[in-house]
Write a protein that holds these residues in place. Structure first.
Motif, PDB file in Angstrom:
ATOM      1  N   GLU A 189     -12.585 -13.369   1.509  1.00 54.29           N
ATOM      2  CA  GLU A 189     -11.808 -13.130   2.725  1.00 54.29           C
ATOM      3  C   GLU A 189     -12.458 -13.397   3.965  1.00 54.29           C
ATOM      4  OE1 GLU A 189      -9.138  -9.553   2.271  1.00 54.29           O
ATOM      5  OE2 GLU A 189      -9.451  -9.700   0.029  1.00 54.29           O
ATOM      6  N   TYR A 225       3.530   4.509   0.275  1.00 54.86           N
ATOM      7  CA  TYR A 225       4.918   4.107  -0.268  1.00 54.86           C
ATOM      8  C   TYR A 225       5.968   5.084   0.036  1.00 54.86           C
ATOM      9  CZ  TYR A 225       1.933   0.809  -2.388  1.00 54.86           C
ATOM     10  OH  TYR A 225       0.886  -0.163  -2.460  1.00 54.86           O
ATOM     11  N   ARG A 279      -3.528 -15.552  -4.450  1.00 56.62           N
ATOM     12  CA  ARG A 279      -4.708 -15.171  -4.736  1.00 56.62           C
ATOM     13  C   ARG A 279      -5.499 -15.778  -5.947  1.00 56.62           C
ATOM     14  NH1 ARG A 279      -3.784 -13.592  -0.131  1.00 56.62           N
ATOM     15  NH2 ARG A 279      -3.745 -11.707   0.685  1.00 56.62           N
ATOM     16  N   TYR A 302       4.777  -7.116  -1.545  1.00 55.09           N
ATOM     17  CA  TYR A 302       4.739  -7.145  -0.054  1.00 55.09           C
ATOM     18  C   TYR A 302       5.573  -8.447   0.214  1.00 55.09           C
ATOM     19  CZ  TYR A 302       1.051  -3.623   0.048  1.00 55.09           C
ATOM     20  OH  TYR A 302       0.196  -2.374  -0.043  1.00 55.09           O
ATOM     21  N   ASN A 326     -10.684 -12.622  -5.532  1.00 63.93           N
ATOM     22  CA  ASN A 326     -10.044 -11.372  -6.083  1.00 63.93           C
ATOM     23  C   ASN A 326     -10.509 -11.012  -7.392  1.00 63.93           C
ATOM     24  OD1 ASN A 326      -8.349 -11.876  -3.768  1.00 63.93           O
ATOM     25  ND2 ASN A 326      -7.185 -10.110  -4.417  1.00 63.93           N
ATOM     26  N   GLU A 376      -5.081   1.562  -6.526  1.00 64.37           N
ATOM     27  CA  GLU A 376      -4.367   1.082  -5.184  1.00 64.37           C
ATOM     28  C   GLU A 376      -4.328  -0.402  -4.931  1.00 64.37           C
ATOM     29  OE1 GLU A 376      -7.335   2.338  -2.037  1.00 64.37           O
ATOM     30  OE2 GLU A 376      -8.865   1.169  -2.736  1.00 64.37           O
ATOM     31  N   LYS A 377      -5.170  -1.227  -5.724  1.00 61.77           N
ATOM     32  CA  LYS A 377      -4.981  -2.288  -5.782  1.00 61.77           C
ATOM     33  C   LYS A 377      -4.002  -2.971  -6.743  1.00 61.77           C
ATOM     34  CE  LYS A 377      -8.873  -2.745  -3.082  1.00 61.77           C
ATOM     35  NZ  LYS A 377     -10.490  -2.569  -3.417  1.00 61.77           N
ATOM     36  N   LEU A 378      -3.503  -4.383  -6.365  1.00 65.33           N
ATOM     37  CA  LEU A 378      -2.318  -4.774  -6.887  1.00 65.33           C
ATOM     38  C   LEU A 378      -2.201  -4.597  -8.448  1.00 65.33           C
ATOM     39  CD1 LEU A 378       0.429  -6.356  -6.521  1.00 65.33           C
ATOM     40  CD2 LEU A 378      -0.750  -8.282  -7.132  1.00 65.33           C
ATOM     41  N   HIS A 415      -0.888 -10.331   6.917  1.00 66.84           N
ATOM     42  CA  HIS A 415      -0.909 -10.677   5.635  1.00 66.84           C
ATOM     43  C   HIS A 415      -1.618 -12.086   5.363  1.00 66.84           C
ATOM     44  CE1 HIS A 415       0.580  -9.830   1.135  1.00 66.84           C
ATOM     45  NE2 HIS A 415      -0.629 -10.342   1.053  1.00 66.84           N
ATOM     46  N   HIS A 470     -10.575  -1.761   0.740  1.00 64.06           N
ATOM     47  CA  HIS A 470      -9.094  -2.120   0.510  1.00 64.06           C
ATOM     48  C   HIS A 470      -8.634  -2.355   2.115  1.00 64.06           C
ATOM     49  CE1 HIS A 470      -5.124  -1.817  -1.213  1.00 64.06           C
ATOM     50  NE2 HIS A 470      -4.960  -0.658  -0.756  1.00 64.06           N
ATOM     51  N   ASN A 500       1.582 -13.859  -6.034  1.00 67.73           N
ATOM     52  CA  ASN A 500       1.575 -12.325  -6.198  1.00 67.73           C
ATOM     53  C   ASN A 500       2.853 -11.799  -7.324  1.00 67.73           C
ATOM     54  OD1 ASN A 500      -0.668 -11.728  -4.851  1.00 67.73           O
ATOM     55  ND2 ASN A 500       0.697 -11.064  -3.085  1.00 67.73           N
ATOM     56  N   ARG A 540       2.539  -6.700   4.551  1.00 59.40           N
ATOM     57  CA  ARG A 540       1.400  -5.951   5.285  1.00 59.40           C
ATOM     58  C   ARG A 540       1.228  -6.904   6.572  1.00 59.40           C
ATOM     59  NH1 ARG A 540      -3.821  -7.527   1.743  1.00 59.40           N
ATOM     60  NH2 ARG A 540      -3.593  -5.496   0.670  1.00 59.40           N
ATOM     61  N   PRO A 591       5.880  -2.484  -6.034  1.00 62.02           N
ATOM     62  CA  PRO A 591       6.001  -2.829  -4.643  1.00 62.02           C
ATOM     63  C   PRO A 591       5.474  -4.366  -4.456  1.00 62.02           C
ATOM     64  CG  PRO A 591       4.477  -1.263  -4.586  1.00 62.02           C
ATOM     65  CD  PRO A 591       4.882  -1.098  -6.099  1.00 62.02           C
TER      66      PRO A 591
END
Ligand code: NAD
Ligand code: TYD
Length: 351
Positions: free
Chosen positions: A135, A351, A223, A216, A188, A197-199, A294, A85, A258, A291, A214
């Motif tokens: 990545e 958060y 992605r 960012y 992704n 914890e991932k989008l 990012h 992550h 996103n 982030r 949320p």
């Protein structure tokens, strides 16, 4: 015959083990440290199935891995085990270096020792498949062509830098020692058993809980999404047909911002589980601080895998996302399991 899977209690590794045993009776030895991301509930359907041997161990434990190799004599090892992550890697990069770099080094060394003593035919057939990420190639501008396998390495986060380092080790163990390696770079993933914890799973669960969604920065980061079962089929294809020493990009030709992803998720939830007040889940979207570092855009050119090994994804983004939302709506026991414990602390911190 048997294969080793490391990190097989995680999101992609867990899906891979389930998929493998749905199609084959070949034994899987699943080696996982069970960090916060490892979840044996994902593998609950394999309880009592003697084609699956689970071993709780750290890939950085050389003696343990060497002993397991001697005992089970696998024909291949598929390495999913990693800290994965990006946000966590920003807060605490040490674990990423330890598992992704030192752990991969240990696996390579243990495999090298085992492989070098195999009889010739088994030596030739052995494979070390390293699961890497897009990545490592860094970030693309809006109009740049998608990443090919020849794209230079430009990792920007502690996560991607640690994965890049592990890729270099894998490459070197082939060139220097002849270890028969394969490396895949996937975009992704999304789908069942994804840790929230991932989008995508985070948005689904927070939406249902009535919490803020949320986003960012401006939400315009792009992605390239692939349904996890398509990633699993690509890995199987590369394992069986890939050319030793080569790298293969895996992607779904599904570039989305996103904000587009979150809007689509809200729309699917509006249809499948409408809010009690009849309003859209889109109302829960909140733009939050970006982030650090990012990456703006990832896009994978997976044409080599199609051209040389005949692989194509089966799911579109629409069909994959629909199945994913349905899965999260119907697998409440799994979700309750992950939303207890360390996951809660992480959310409070983030958060
Ligand atoms: P994940 O975080 O869900 O799972 C990682 C698993 O590895 C967990 O079960 C964890 O317990 C285990 N693990 C961690 N450290 C370990 C150690 N030292 N020894 C043994 N096991 C350990 O990750 P994921 O999303 O399933 O990703 C799997 C692999 O695929 C990673 O190598 C990742 O870099 C790569 N990848 C992921 C994506 C994605 O979108 N998730 C995309 C491309 C590539
Ligand atoms: P993530 O799922 O963490 O994957 P990665 O960072 O490996 O691409 O994030 C996907 C994208 O979603 C990424 O651009 C960061 C963004 N994001 C948000 O906007 N909000 C969030 O709460 C999270 C977790 C991610």
């Amino acid at each position: 015959m048997c294969v080793f899977v490391t990190g097989g209690a995680g999101f992609i590794g867990g899906n891979f083990v389930l998929d493998w045993l749905a199609q084959s009776d070949e034994l899987v030895v699943n080696i996982d440290k069970l960090t916060y991301a490892g979840n044996l509930q994902t593998l609950a359907s394999l309880q009592g199935d003697d084609r699956h041997v689970f071993v709780q161990a750290d890939i950085a434990d050389f003696e343990r891995i060497a002993e397991l190799l001697r005992t089970h004599q696998p024909r291949a090892l598929i390495n999913f085990a990693a800290e994965s992550h990006v946000d966590r890697s920003i807060h605490g990069p040490g674990e990423f270096i330890q598992t992704n770099v030192v752990g991969t080094f240990n696996l390579l060394e243990a495999c090298r020792g085992y492989w070098s003593e195999l009889p010739a035919a088994q030596r030739a057939g052995f494979r070390f498949l390293h699961v890497s990420t897009d990545e490592v190639y860094g970030s693309l501008t809006a109009d740049a062509p998608a990443f090919t396998e020849g794209h230079r390495y430009e990792p920007n986060s502690p996560y991607s830098a640690s994965k890049a380092a592990s890729d270099h080790l894998v490459r070197a163990w082939h060139h220097t020692y002849g270890l028969p390696v394969l490396t895949t770079h996937c975009s992704n993933n999304y789908g069942p058993y994804h840790f929230p914890e991932k989008l995508i799973p985070l948005v689904i669960l927070r939406a249902l809980a009535g919490e803020a969604l949320p986003i960012y920065g401006d939400g315009q980061q792009v992605r390239d999404w692939l349904y996890v079962k398509d990633h699993c089929s690509a890995i199987r294809r590369v394992l069986e047909q890939g050319q030793v020493g080569e790298t293969y990009n895996v992607g779904g030709w599904n570039e989305k911002s996103n904000l587009e992803v979150v809007h689509t998720l809200c729309d699917l939830l509006d249809e499948q589980r409408p809010r009690a007040d009849g309003r859209s889940y889109r109302e829960q979207i909140r733009f939050v601080q970006d982030r650090p570092g990012h990456d703006r855009r990832y896009a994978i050119d997976a044409s080599r895998l199609e051209r040389e090994l005949g692989w194509r994804p089966q799911e579109t983004f629409a069909s994959g996302l629909q199945q994913t939302v349905t899965w999260y709506l119907h697998n409440t026991a799994w979700i309750e399991g992950v939303t207890s414990g360390s996951y809660r602390q992480w959310l409070a911190q983030q958060y």
